[in-house]
Design a protein around this motif. Structure first.
Motif: not given
Ligand SMILES: Cc1ncc(COP(=O)(O)O)c(C=O)c1O
Length: 303
Positions: A12-13, A142-148, A169-173
């Motif tokens: 949930y991050k 805001g939660r569905e697209g690749n980016y917001s 995200p592929l890796v944690s940011e």
């Protein structure tokens, strides 16, 4: 097995990357897309404003990217023309599609549209410049697209600031939200804006022949940035000036369209941009401010 407390650091991050503005976040997203699509293109909604002071929050980043672009139709209430949209989105499945949640409101068919884009595996971005709280508290965009991306000065009393979220995200940011931004009561702001919107909608019922609300219903979860209406009879530019001269901060974010839309024909461009005005309903506004504003409005339009 169930652990005694939550331990999964990435569960949930959502990583909020701070930028100087929404347009800077949008430019960063386009650059990321460009890396895997150097000859890609961008599909934009046909309702993009420009002003001499601010330029164009959406279009300037597109021009800077050097990518080609096209537009899809929106109606008088900023609803997406689904047939036109799907047809244009399928023209090139590698293009970047932008959805804009104008004034805090996702499209009425937003759920269907985002599900369709995901099903077709189309890279899409949600412009939540006006819709941060519709996302953060309401969970409606805001939660569905690749980016917001988000604009902080459209919601908070700050002069600048934007946010970018990578939804896949592929890796944690690491998040990078400044401390002063974390210290607001977002639930409180969300509720105050909704309550002001409802109260003002009620007052505007007396003026229903003069103003048509873009969004008659405020669905659960939507946090409006302003209350947009179509000015039916009075001159919009004059009304804007008169109300502001009397100290009522009307906004006309989308009064002038970018030149590139001058030849484009849809109701949002041809009609709405000439007649729209936005009433302030932000968290500093009280009910008696709204009463006074409507009193002045009536004096102006009924002389
Ligand atoms: C829909 C929309 N997207 C993006 C932007 C850009 O926002 P900012 O001024 O934070 O760059 C704006 C504001 O102009 C906007 O109205």
């Amino acid at each position: 097995m169930i652990t005694k407390k939550a331990e999964l650091a990435d569960n949930y991050k959502r990583t909020w990357i701070y930028t100087n503005s929404a347009r800077e976040a949008w430019s960063e997203i386009i650059e990321i897309y460009k890396k895997s699509n150097p000859n890609g293109s961008i599909l934009l909604p046909a309702y993009i404003g420009w002003s001499p002071k601010e330029g164009s929050g959406i279009y300037d980043s597109v021009v800077k990217s050097g990518l080609s672009y096209s537009f899809y139709n929106l109606d008088l209430h900023l609803q997406i023309d689904l047939k036109d949209f799907k047809q244009k989105a399928l023209n090139d499945k590698n293009q970047l599609v932008l959805l804009v949640h104008y004034f805090g409101f996702p499209d009425n068919n937003s759920f269907e549209i985002t599900a369709w884009l995901r099903e077709k595996n189309i890279f899409f971005v949600e412009d939540c410049a006006h819709a941060w709280l519709t996302d953060l508290i309401g969970g409606k965009c805001g939660r569905e697209g690749n980016y917001s991306f988000y604009s902080l000065h459209r919601i908070l009393p700050v002069n600048n600031g934007g946010l970018l979220v990578n939804n896949k995200p592929l890796v944690s940011e690491k998040s990078s939200i400044p401390y002063n931004i974390v210290s607001y009561d977002y639930y409180g702001i969300f509720n105050k804006r909704i309550s002001n919107y409802r109260y003002l909608s009620h007052l505007l019922k007396d003026l229903k022949d003069d103003f048509t609300m873009l969004h008659e219903n405020l669905e659960v979860g939507i946090c409006p940035q302003t209350l947009p209406v179509i000015v039916e009879k009075y001159n919009r530019n004059l009304l804007y000036k008169e109300m502001n001269d009397f100290g009522f901060g009307m906004v006309s974010l989308y009064h002038t369209m970018i030149n590139e839309l001058s030849e484009f024909s849809c109701d949002a461009v041809n009609i709405l941009s000439k007649k729209i005005i936005n009433f302030p309903i932000h968290q500093d506004v009280t009910k008696s401010d709204l009463d006074e504003m409507i009193k002045k409005l009536k004096e102006i339009i009924y002389v």
